[in-house]
Design a protein around this motif. Structure first.
Motif, PDB file in Angstrom:
ATOM      1  N   ILE A  61       0.839  -1.205   0.000  1.00 17.24           N
ATOM      2  CA  ILE A  61       0.000   0.000   0.000  1.00 17.24           C
ATOM      3  C   ILE A  61       0.876   1.258   0.000  1.00 17.24           C
ATOM      4  O   ILE A  61       0.664   2.188  -0.780  1.00 17.24           O
ATOM      5  CB  ILE A  61      -0.953  -0.006   1.220  1.00 17.24           C
ATOM      6  N   GLN A  62       1.879   1.260   0.871  1.00 10.09           N
ATOM      7  CA  GLN A  62       2.792   2.409   0.958  1.00 10.09           C
ATOM      8  C   GLN A  62       3.502   2.645  -0.367  1.00 10.09           C
ATOM      9  O   GLN A  62       3.628   3.790  -0.825  1.00 10.09           O
ATOM     10  CB  GLN A  62       3.827   2.167   2.066  1.00 10.09           C
ATOM     11  N   ASN A  63       3.942   1.578  -0.990  1.00  9.67           N
ATOM     12  CA  ASN A  63       4.643   1.668  -2.268  1.00  9.67           C
ATOM     13  C   ASN A  63       3.762   2.307  -3.351  1.00  9.67           C
ATOM     14  O   ASN A  63       4.218   3.153  -4.123  1.00  9.67           O
ATOM     15  CB  ASN A  63       5.092   0.269  -2.726  1.00  9.67           C
ATOM     16  N   VAL A  64       2.504   1.915  -3.395  1.00  7.14           N
ATOM     17  CA  VAL A  64       1.572   2.460  -4.393  1.00  7.14           C
ATOM     18  C   VAL A  64       1.368   3.961  -4.178  1.00  7.14           C
ATOM     19  O   VAL A  64       1.462   4.760  -5.120  1.00  7.14           O
ATOM     20  CB  VAL A  64       0.212   1.711  -4.345  1.00  7.14           C
ATOM     21  N   VAL A  65       1.101   4.342  -2.928  1.00  3.42           N
ATOM     22  CA  VAL A  65       0.868   5.767  -2.630  1.00  3.42           C
ATOM     23  C   VAL A  65       2.128   6.581  -2.944  1.00  3.42           C
ATOM     24  O   VAL A  65       2.053   7.641  -3.593  1.00  3.42           O
ATOM     25  CB  VAL A  65       0.433   5.961  -1.163  1.00  3.42           C
ATOM     26  N   ASP A  66       3.293   6.086  -2.524  1.00  4.09           N
ATOM     27  CA  ASP A  66       4.558   6.790  -2.793  1.00  4.09           C
ATOM     28  C   ASP A  66       4.805   6.952  -4.291  1.00  4.09           C
ATOM     29  O   ASP A  66       5.231   8.008  -4.753  1.00  4.09           O
ATOM     30  CB  ASP A  66       5.741   6.025  -2.166  1.00  4.09           C
ATOM     31  N   THR A  67       4.528   5.888  -5.048  1.00  2.00           N
ATOM     32  CA  THR A  67       4.744   5.905  -6.502  1.00  2.00           C
ATOM     33  C   THR A  67       3.881   6.979  -7.170  1.00  2.00           C
ATOM     34  O   THR A  67       4.365   7.747  -8.005  1.00  2.00           O
ATOM     35  CB  THR A  67       4.415   4.520  -7.117  1.00  2.00           C
ATOM     36  N   ILE A  68       2.608   7.029  -6.780  1.00  2.00           N
ATOM     37  CA  ILE A  68       1.693   8.003  -7.401  1.00  2.00           C
ATOM     38  C   ILE A  68       2.058   9.429  -7.003  1.00  2.00           C
ATOM     39  O   ILE A  68       2.103  10.334  -7.842  1.00  2.00           O
ATOM     40  CB  ILE A  68       0.219   7.701  -7.028  1.00  2.00           C
ATOM     41  N   ILE A  69       2.345   9.635  -5.742  1.00  2.00           N
ATOM     42  CA  ILE A  69       2.681  10.990  -5.268  1.00  2.00           C
ATOM     43  C   ILE A  69       3.974  11.475  -5.935  1.00  2.00           C
ATOM     44  O   ILE A  69       4.078  12.639  -6.350  1.00  2.00           O
ATOM     45  CB  ILE A  69       2.803  11.025  -3.726  1.00  2.00           C
ATOM     46  N   LYS A  70       4.938  10.573  -6.060  1.00  3.75           N
ATOM     47  CA  LYS A  70       6.218  10.950  -6.692  1.00  3.75           C
ATOM     48  C   LYS A  70       6.000  11.369  -8.146  1.00  3.75           C
ATOM     49  O   LYS A  70       6.587  12.335  -8.628  1.00  3.75           O
ATOM     50  CB  LYS A  70       7.183   9.761  -6.623  1.00  3.75           C
ATOM     51  N   LYS A  71       5.131  10.661  -8.838  1.00  6.02           N
ATOM     52  CA  LYS A  71       4.914  10.924 -10.260  1.00  6.02           C
ATOM     53  C   LYS A  71       3.912  12.045 -10.527  1.00  6.02           C
ATOM     54  O   LYS A  71       4.088  12.859 -11.419  1.00  6.02           O
ATOM     55  CB  LYS A  71       4.427   9.640 -10.939  1.00  6.02           C
TER      56      LYS A  71
END
Length: 272
Positions: A61-71
């Motif tokens: 879950i953390q990975n998904v949120v981080d990925t979207i926010i970064k992009k």
């Protein structure tokens, strides 16, 4: 219409997948997550962004949120759609199975929500859609654990709506009726697994026959009713707090609210 960054869980099939296609076509930036990433490759071809995620794993879950926010720098809409139906008698269903039902349908939803809310709060904008069910307002035999999770989603969403109001974040509850998806197959598999023998065999058999008859006869609304509703919610500046759509959703909930327990019990059991 302003284009939005949208995150959809449970998008490998059914309501999530069909709605993702609609939103991609409308020009939104759509991230779709599910365990079965191979079943979302068509969304990638259409212009979506599938990511593999297990809703019960916090690291995922953390990975998904981080990925979207970064992009993208933001998440405008979160649709908590992942879930399944655990059916079988209370007596026969192992507690670890019941626990897993809550992990997916309630705690997974809550964990993802916790991680997305800070970004929506900072943006002073956002919409969170939680998939409940007409089963979040009513009940059927052999569905204690499923209905318990959906009743929980209803209560969770109402409290969340009050908490997030001052930050201009909408919280919407989607209450589908009977929709033609994989849901019926999973339901039948679980009932047969836990309660096909023993004290509840007769009730199980009746429920299986009634469910199969309904799905085999093509009853149930198409996923199109959901994708149209989701598109409407995404577009709305001030969406309604609840959307009750699909076969039987409105009449069943009306009966539950207005007819009292004993009469509603009779109506439900008359269908089994």
């Amino acid at each position: 219409m302003s284009k939005k960054v949208i995150l959809i869980t449970g998008a490998s099939s059914g309501m999530g997948k069909e709605s993702a296609k609609t939103l991609i076509e409308q020009g939104h930036t759509v991230y779709t997550v599910a365990r079965r990433i191979e079943q979302m490759q068509d969304l990638s071809t259409l212009g979506g962004f599938p990511i593999q995620m297990d809703i019960t794993k916090e690291n995922d879950i953390q990975n998904v949120v981080d990925t979207i926010i970064k992009k993208e720098g933001k998440i405008d809409v979160l649709w908590n759609n992942a879930g399944y139906g655990l059916f079988g008698s209370v007596e026969d269903t192992p507690i670890e199975e019941a626990r897993q039902q809550f992990e997916v349908n309630v705690f997974g939803l809550a964990t993802l929500t916790q991680k997305v809310v800070p970004y929506m709060r900072k943006a002073n904008a956002g919409t969170i859609i939680n998939t409940s069910s007409m089963g979040g307002k009513m009940y059927t035999p052999m569905g204690a654990w499923y209905h318990a999770t959906k009743h929980a989603v209803e209560g969770f969403s109402d409290c969340l709506r009050l908490e997030l109001k001052e930050f201009n974040i909408n919280v919407v509850v989607l209450e589908p009726g009977i929709i033609v998806t994989e849901f019926g197959d999973v339901l039948l598999e679980n009932i047969n697994k836990f309660s096909s023998k023993g004290a509840y065999a007769s009730l199980t058999k009746k429920l299986v026959i009634a469910t199969k008859k309904m799905y085999d006869s093509g009853q149930g609304s198409k996923t199109l009713v959901i994708s149209k509703t989701i598109a409407k919610i995404v577009k709305a500046r001030k969406p309604k707090t609840r959307y009750r759509v699909g076969l039987l959703a409105k009449p069943m909930v009306w009966m539950r609210i207005n007819l009292g327990d004993r009469l509603f019990d009779k109506i439900v059991m008359s269908q089994v």
